[in-house]
Design a protein around this motif. Structure first.
Motif, PDB file in Angstrom:
ATOM      1  N   UNK A   1     -11.027  13.725  -1.990  1.00  0.00           N
ATOM      2  CA  UNK A   1     -10.292  15.407  -3.341  1.00  0.00           C
ATOM      3  C   UNK A   1     -10.196  15.225  -4.726  1.00  0.00           C
ATOM      4  N   UNK A   2      -9.359  13.964  -4.309  1.00  0.00           N
ATOM      5  CA  UNK A   2      -8.985  13.182  -6.291  1.00  0.00           C
ATOM      6  C   UNK A   2     -10.026  11.743  -6.585  1.00  0.00           C
TER       7      UNK A   2
ATOM      8  N   UNK B   1      -6.956  12.561   0.206  1.00  0.00           N
ATOM      9  CA  UNK B   1      -6.153  11.748  -0.174  1.00  0.00           C
ATOM     10  C   UNK B   1      -5.469  11.280  -0.617  1.00  0.00           C
ATOM     11  N   UNK B   2      -5.121  11.759  -1.928  1.00  0.00           N
ATOM     12  CA  UNK B   2      -4.610  11.486  -2.709  1.00  0.00           C
ATOM     13  C   UNK B   2      -3.236  12.919  -2.898  1.00  0.00           C
ATOM     14  N   UNK B   3      -4.008  13.021  -2.928  1.00  0.00           N
ATOM     15  CA  UNK B   3      -3.926  15.782  -3.308  1.00  0.00           C
ATOM     16  C   UNK B   3      -3.521  16.442  -1.779  1.00  0.00           C
ATOM     17  N   UNK B   4      -3.223  16.910  -2.200  1.00  0.00           N
ATOM     18  CA  UNK B   4      -3.446  17.756  -0.567  1.00  0.00           C
ATOM     19  C   UNK B   4      -4.443  19.265  -1.423  1.00  0.00           C
TER      20      UNK B   4
ATOM     21  N   UNK C   1       0.994  -0.863   0.213  1.00  0.00           N
ATOM     22  CA  UNK C   1       0.525  -0.002  -0.016  1.00  0.00           C
ATOM     23  C   UNK C   1       0.696   1.213  -0.209  1.00  0.00           C
ATOM     24  N   UNK C   2       0.799   2.212  -0.678  1.00  0.00           N
ATOM     25  CA  UNK C   2       1.681   3.626  -0.699  1.00  0.00           C
ATOM     26  C   UNK C   2       1.038   4.319  -0.240  1.00  0.00           C
ATOM     27  N   UNK C   3       0.155   4.228   0.198  1.00  0.00           N
ATOM     28  CA  UNK C   3      -0.468   5.693   1.053  1.00  0.00           C
ATOM     29  C   UNK C   3       0.151   5.836   3.065  1.00  0.00           C
ATOM     30  N   UNK C   4       1.548   6.258   2.455  1.00  0.00           N
ATOM     31  CA  UNK C   4       2.290   6.089   3.576  1.00  0.00           C
ATOM     32  C   UNK C   4       2.293   7.024   4.537  1.00  0.00           C
ATOM     33  N   UNK C   5       2.021   8.704   3.570  1.00  0.00           N
ATOM     34  CA  UNK C   5       1.569   9.869   4.288  1.00  0.00           C
ATOM     35  C   UNK C   5       0.275  10.139   5.076  1.00  0.00           C
ATOM     36  N   UNK C   6      -0.525   9.345   5.301  1.00  0.00           N
ATOM     37  CA  UNK C   6      -1.718   8.161   6.486  1.00  0.00           C
ATOM     38  C   UNK C   6      -0.925   8.622   7.709  1.00  0.00           C
ATOM     39  N   UNK C   7       0.487   8.670   7.333  1.00  0.00           N
ATOM     40  CA  UNK C   7       0.814   7.937   8.894  1.00  0.00           C
ATOM     41  C   UNK C   7       2.172   9.010   8.948  1.00  0.00           C
ATOM     42  N   UNK C   8       1.741   9.916  10.004  1.00  0.00           N
ATOM     43  CA  UNK C   8       3.028  11.117  10.247  1.00  0.00           C
ATOM     44  C   UNK C   8       4.510  10.655  10.752  1.00  0.00           C
TER      45      UNK C   8
ATOM     46  N   UNK D   1      -7.594   4.352   0.633  1.00  0.00           N
ATOM     47  CA  UNK D   1      -6.174   5.087   0.749  1.00  0.00           C
ATOM     48  C   UNK D   1      -5.823   5.562   2.609  1.00  0.00           C
ATOM     49  N   UNK D   2      -6.900   4.568   2.917  1.00  0.00           N
ATOM     50  CA  UNK D   2      -6.598   5.253   5.067  1.00  0.00           C
ATOM     51  C   UNK D   2      -6.269   3.899   5.349  1.00  0.00           C
TER      52      UNK D   2
END
Length: 304
Positions: free
Chosen positions: A230-231, A259-262, A112-119, A182-183
């Motif tokens: 948003x994306x 989710x995938x964009x700011x 899973x690439x969505x690592x930014x969801x965990x600071x 994504x979460x």
């Protein structure tokens, strides 16, 4: 005398980053020493994004190309791998040890690439940006390290805030229903359950059976809020709301999540810290928790 590097021959290091999150990390660590161009703006889905001619030209002229990796930029992967023979190209998320990653729900040996969801995981990406910039321009090591430490402290503060406000959500209500998965890192970090209509990639199809299954869950567990992204198109989320209503259960859209964009450039939500602040605050308030309306430091846009 050895020839000057591109960075030494100019005032700033020219960096091209794929996602907004990567661009923000490069800007935070590089400070005044870097010129950062992000390819994917607000509302852009990185899973489906294909490089344009303008993007190709920018990457070919860059001193450094930073991308996420872990197959997030699926349509760009072959181009970026090929570019490695001509430019310094770095997949930052691939510095994270595999044992800290979540396995892909479909593809073996993918994550899973969505690592930014965990600071706390994202701190490792910021550390990787710091190390790469030091390698590129060692004369400014002290400056890059100082910038990184400042940003890492900001991320640590955000992580602490997230744990505090999300812990106020009643345990029975910690179900996050979104357009796609994504979460999962968010869920692991804060003890939530994620129920995505689509899988990890937005390229996966959401069938009628999956929507029907989730409507059943909404009704049976009396979940009162779902979230749009948003994306990603809100079509499937609206179908859940309508399906639950047809069965006599009212479900509201608890808000829009990044989710995938700011958010938009030049706004607080257009930074990594602002993105996570918005998500955490929105989720906590919509699911019965307690969080300040304007977020950690009162910087969120009114009504966001």
């Amino acid at each position: 005398m050895a020839p000057l590097s591109p960075a030494q021959a100019q005032e700033r290091l020219n960096i091209v980053a794929t996602t907004g999150m990567i661009a923000d990390a490069a800007h935070q660590v590089g400070g005044e020493r870097v010129e950062v161009r992000g390819l994917m703006g607000p509302g852009v889905d990185p899973h489906a994004y294909r490089q344009t001619r303008t993007d190709i030209l920018a990457m070919m002229r860059a001193d450094l190309v930073l991308w996420h990796g872990l197959y997030l930029e699926a349509q760009m992967e072959s181009f970026l791998r090929g570019l490695e023979a001509r430019r310094r190209v770095v997949a930052l998320a691939e510095f994270i040890p595999p044992e800290l990653l979540i396995a892909h729900d479909t593809y073996k040996d993918h994550y899973d690439p969505h690592i930014w969801m965990d600071p706390e995981l994202w701190q490792k990406v910021v550390g990787a940006v710091r190390d790469v910039l030091i390698e590129e321009w060692p004369e400014h090591e002290a400056e890059f390290r100082a910038n990184a430490e400042k940003h890492l402290a900001q991320i640590a503060e955000m992580s602490a805030y997230a744990k505090q406000v999300l812990a106020t959500v009643p345990e029975g209500g910690r179900a996050l229903v979104t357009a796609h998965d994504a979460f999962n890192y968010f869920a692991r970090a804060y003890d939530f359950e994620v129920l995505g209509v689509q899988g990890i990639s937005t390229e996966s199809e959401a069938g009628l059976n999956r929507i029907s299954e989730l409507v059943d869950v909404l009704v049976q567990r009396e979940i009162s809020a779902v979230f749009v992204e948003s994306s990603v198109s809100d079509r499937n989320i609206r179908a859940l709301v309508e399906g639950a209503a047809a069965r006599g259960h009212k479900v509201e859209v608890g808000g829009q999540l990044f989710s995938d964009a700011m958010g938009r450039g030049g706004t607080y939500e257009g930074t990594y810290i602002g993105m996570i602040d918005h998500n955490v605050t929105t989720i906590a308030r919509a699911l019965g928790g307690e969080a300040p309306e304007r977020g950690m430091h009162g910087r969120l846009a009114a009504g966001s």
